[in-house]
Design a protein around this motif. Structure first.
Motif, PDB file in Angstrom:
ATOM      1  N   THR A 152    -107.311  -4.627  41.665  1.00 36.86           N
ATOM      2  CA  THR A 152    -107.849  -3.274  41.851  1.00 36.86           C
ATOM      3  C   THR A 152    -109.128  -3.303  42.669  1.00 36.86           C
ATOM      4  N   ALA A 153    -109.978  -4.289  42.417  1.00 35.14           N
ATOM      5  CA  ALA A 153    -111.237  -4.399  43.166  1.00 35.14           C
ATOM      6  C   ALA A 153    -110.960  -4.614  44.651  1.00 35.14           C
ATOM      7  N   ARG A 154    -110.003  -5.491  44.975  1.00 36.41           N
ATOM      8  CA  ARG A 154    -109.685  -5.736  46.370  1.00 36.41           C
ATOM      9  C   ARG A 154    -109.150  -4.453  47.026  1.00 36.41           C
ATOM     10  N   ASN A 155    -108.278  -3.743  46.322  1.00 38.97           N
ATOM     11  CA  ASN A 155    -107.733  -2.487  46.834  1.00 38.97           C
ATOM     12  C   ASN A 155    -108.866  -1.506  47.117  1.00 38.97           C
ATOM     13  N   TYR A 156    -109.786  -1.373  46.158  1.00 35.38           N
ATOM     14  CA  TYR A 156    -110.884  -0.410  46.278  1.00 35.38           C
ATOM     15  C   TYR A 156    -111.802  -0.771  47.445  1.00 35.38           C
ATOM     16  N   LEU A 157    -112.233  -2.022  47.515  1.00 37.75           N
ATOM     17  CA  LEU A 157    -113.171  -2.435  48.556  1.00 37.75           C
ATOM     18  C   LEU A 157    -112.590  -2.230  49.946  1.00 37.75           C
ATOM     19  N   GLU A 158    -111.329  -2.591  50.126  1.00 33.30           N
ATOM     20  CA  GLU A 158    -110.703  -2.465  51.442  1.00 33.30           C
ATOM     21  C   GLU A 158    -110.404  -1.007  51.797  1.00 33.30           C
ATOM     22  N   ARG A 159    -109.924  -0.264  50.821  1.00 30.11           N
ATOM     23  CA  ARG A 159    -109.512   1.118  51.078  1.00 30.11           C
ATOM     24  C   ARG A 159    -110.691   2.026  51.386  1.00 30.11           C
ATOM     25  N   PHE A 160    -111.815   1.803  50.668  1.00 29.85           N
ATOM     26  CA  PHE A 160    -112.956   2.702  50.817  1.00 29.85           C
ATOM     27  C   PHE A 160    -114.113   2.062  51.584  1.00 29.85           C
ATOM     28  N   ASP A 161    -113.834   0.927  52.219  1.00 32.43           N
ATOM     29  CA  ASP A 161    -114.813   0.261  53.070  1.00 32.43           C
ATOM     30  C   ASP A 161    -116.119  -0.012  52.320  1.00 32.43           C
ATOM     31  N   ALA A 162    -115.987  -0.430  51.079  1.00 30.65           N
ATOM     32  CA  ALA A 162    -117.157  -0.742  50.249  1.00 30.65           C
ATOM     33  C   ALA A 162    -117.517  -2.221  50.413  1.00 30.65           C
ATOM     34  N   PRO A 163    -118.783  -2.544  50.513  1.00 35.16           N
ATOM     35  CA  PRO A 163    -119.170  -3.954  50.647  1.00 35.16           C
ATOM     36  C   PRO A 163    -118.987  -4.703  49.327  1.00 35.16           C
ATOM     37  N   ARG A 164    -118.691  -5.998  49.421  1.00 35.71           N
ATOM     38  CA  ARG A 164    -118.550  -6.806  48.208  1.00 35.71           C
ATOM     39  C   ARG A 164    -119.819  -6.763  47.363  1.00 35.71           C
ATOM     40  N   GLU A 165    -120.960  -6.620  48.019  1.00 36.76           N
ATOM     41  CA  GLU A 165    -122.234  -6.573  47.301  1.00 36.76           C
ATOM     42  C   GLU A 165    -122.317  -5.408  46.331  1.00 36.76           C
ATOM     43  N   SER A 166    -121.553  -4.352  46.578  1.00 36.09           N
ATOM     44  CA  SER A 166    -121.655  -3.156  45.736  1.00 36.09           C
ATOM     45  C   SER A 166    -121.298  -3.459  44.286  1.00 36.09           C
ATOM     46  N   LEU A 167    -120.330  -4.336  44.058  1.00 36.67           N
ATOM     47  CA  LEU A 167    -119.986  -4.714  42.688  1.00 36.67           C
ATOM     48  C   LEU A 167    -121.103  -5.541  42.068  1.00 36.67           C
TER      49      LEU A 167
END
Length: 389
Positions: A152-167
């Protein structure tokens, strides 16, 4: 039948969370139960209903009947007892059941205690017990909750262009809050760099994206608002509470980044209370994995879909400077996650914030929300509380 506004909380407590080598689950439950009664100025004989939130005492330590044993140890007989098991949302389900007991008039005073003893088992054994909450169709393929979180995290980060640092920002924030919680399992700050360099558990999630295995217990004492005034002038009211389920088979969900149980339980709690997302001053969310804080923020209306990470980046959820402090207790990430206790511990934190007893964690709050998630969103309870002073 009374209304939700008539149900009050007059006492709260929790034990120290962490590795409790010398205590078993019944010891932990009794510790929290006695502290809660003392906090409210009540006697065990005042209790009509005694509910115990617990997921797996039988699996973890071979003990069942914990609710009856606790009634004996507290001297609460002949109170009606019941064990509440709703996997990792057992604590929230306990709040809902205790609310129902008071709101229906079936009980004048209900003591809710939740706890789990987990650390004496190996990591593999604990993981297997927890993984049993997944659907057999997925469990037989070795799917665990951490693997769902990673996907789910990978889906979210890629889909919404969120940086890994955000988590990592979520983990760092909650660890920082946990420093000021004397009951938290981890009372130390962790910087973003350390989080990002920790071992991979379920790519892209690393060690610090996960909550620990924990021993601990927490308790709340509920009664009608009329009865509350016989004990104290300082109490909170449960303004709204609701529970909901989502598909048990996670891969059948239309959108894996939407937790339907969060959306629906939040909708019900808002409707009952008359409040909306903008009215919430402080919230405790179920950050078993850092990605869940994003999904709950969005499901509860605190952020638009795919936008929660931006609010984290802006400091919106910071305790001392943010517009909506989230997980002032340290969350499951820092405070710990003794399965049956976690939802109640969320309620303890909101209660303490609303009555002004949160010490260095204190924020300015009149309305608080807690959201307790079972499995990977399979079942969810959302509770809204309001101050009366």
């Amino acid at each position: 039948m009374t209304t939700a506004q008539d149900v009050a909380i007059i006492g709260a407590s929790m034990t120290k969370f962490g590795q409790r080598e010398d205590e078993w689950v019944l010891d932990l439950l009794a510790e929290a139960g006695l502290k809660c009664l003392a906090d409210a100025g009540a006697d065990a004989g005042d209790v009509d209903h005694l509910y115990v939130s617990n997921m797996a005492s039988g699996e973890f330590e071979g003990m069942t009947g914990v609710m009856n044993a606790l009634a004996h140890d507290l001297g609460a007989m002949p109170a009606y007892t019941q064990r509440i098991d709703q996997t990792s949302s057992s604590g929230g389900a306990g709040i809902y059941a205790a609310w129902q007991s008071i709101a229906s008039g079936a009980s004048d005073v209900t003591l809710l205690v939740g706890g789990e003893k987990m650390t004496h088992r190996t990591t593999g054994e604990s993981t297997d017990i927890i993984a049993s909450v997944t659907h057999p169709a997925e469990y037989k393929h070795g799917v665990t909750l951490p693997s769902f979180a990673g996907l789910t995290a990978r889906n979210y980060l890629e889909r919404f262009d969120a940086p890994r640092e955000s988590l990592a920002w979520v983990a760092a924030k909650n660890h920082k809050n946990g420093v000021d919680n004397p009951h938290a399992q981890f009372q130390k700050e962790v910087d973003v760099e350390t989080i990002l360099e920790s071992p991979i558990i379920a790519d892209p999630l690393r060690l610090y994206d996960f909550c620990p295995v924990t021993d601990g217990s927490a308790a709340l004492l509920l009664c009608s608002e009329e009865t509350a005034q016989e004990y104290t002038d300082d109490y909170v009211v449960i303004a709204g509470v609701d529970g909901a389920t989502d598909t048990h088979v996670v891969h059948e969900r239309e959108d894996p980044t939407v937790m339907g149980g969060v959306v629906e339980s939040g909708k019900g709690a808002y409707e009952m209370s008359g409040y909306g997302p903008d009215d919430i001053d402080v919230a405790e969310l179920h950050d078993m994995f850092t990605i869940l804080e994003f999904l709950q923020m969005e499901g509860l209306g605190f952020a638009e879909q795919g936008e929660a990470w931006k609010l984290i980046e802006e400091g919106y959820t910071e305790r001392d400077t943010g517009e909506l402090p989230i997980n002032t207790s340290g969350g499951l990430k820092s405070k710990g996650h003794p399965l049956g206790a976690s939802g109640i511990a969320q309620g303890v934190e909101i209660y303490e914030q609303l009555v002004g007893e949160a010490g260095p964690r204190q924020v300015d709050a009149d309305v608080g929300l807690c959201c307790n998630v079972g499995g990977f969103g399979n079942c969810v309870i959302t509770t809204i509380m309001e101050a009366t002073q």
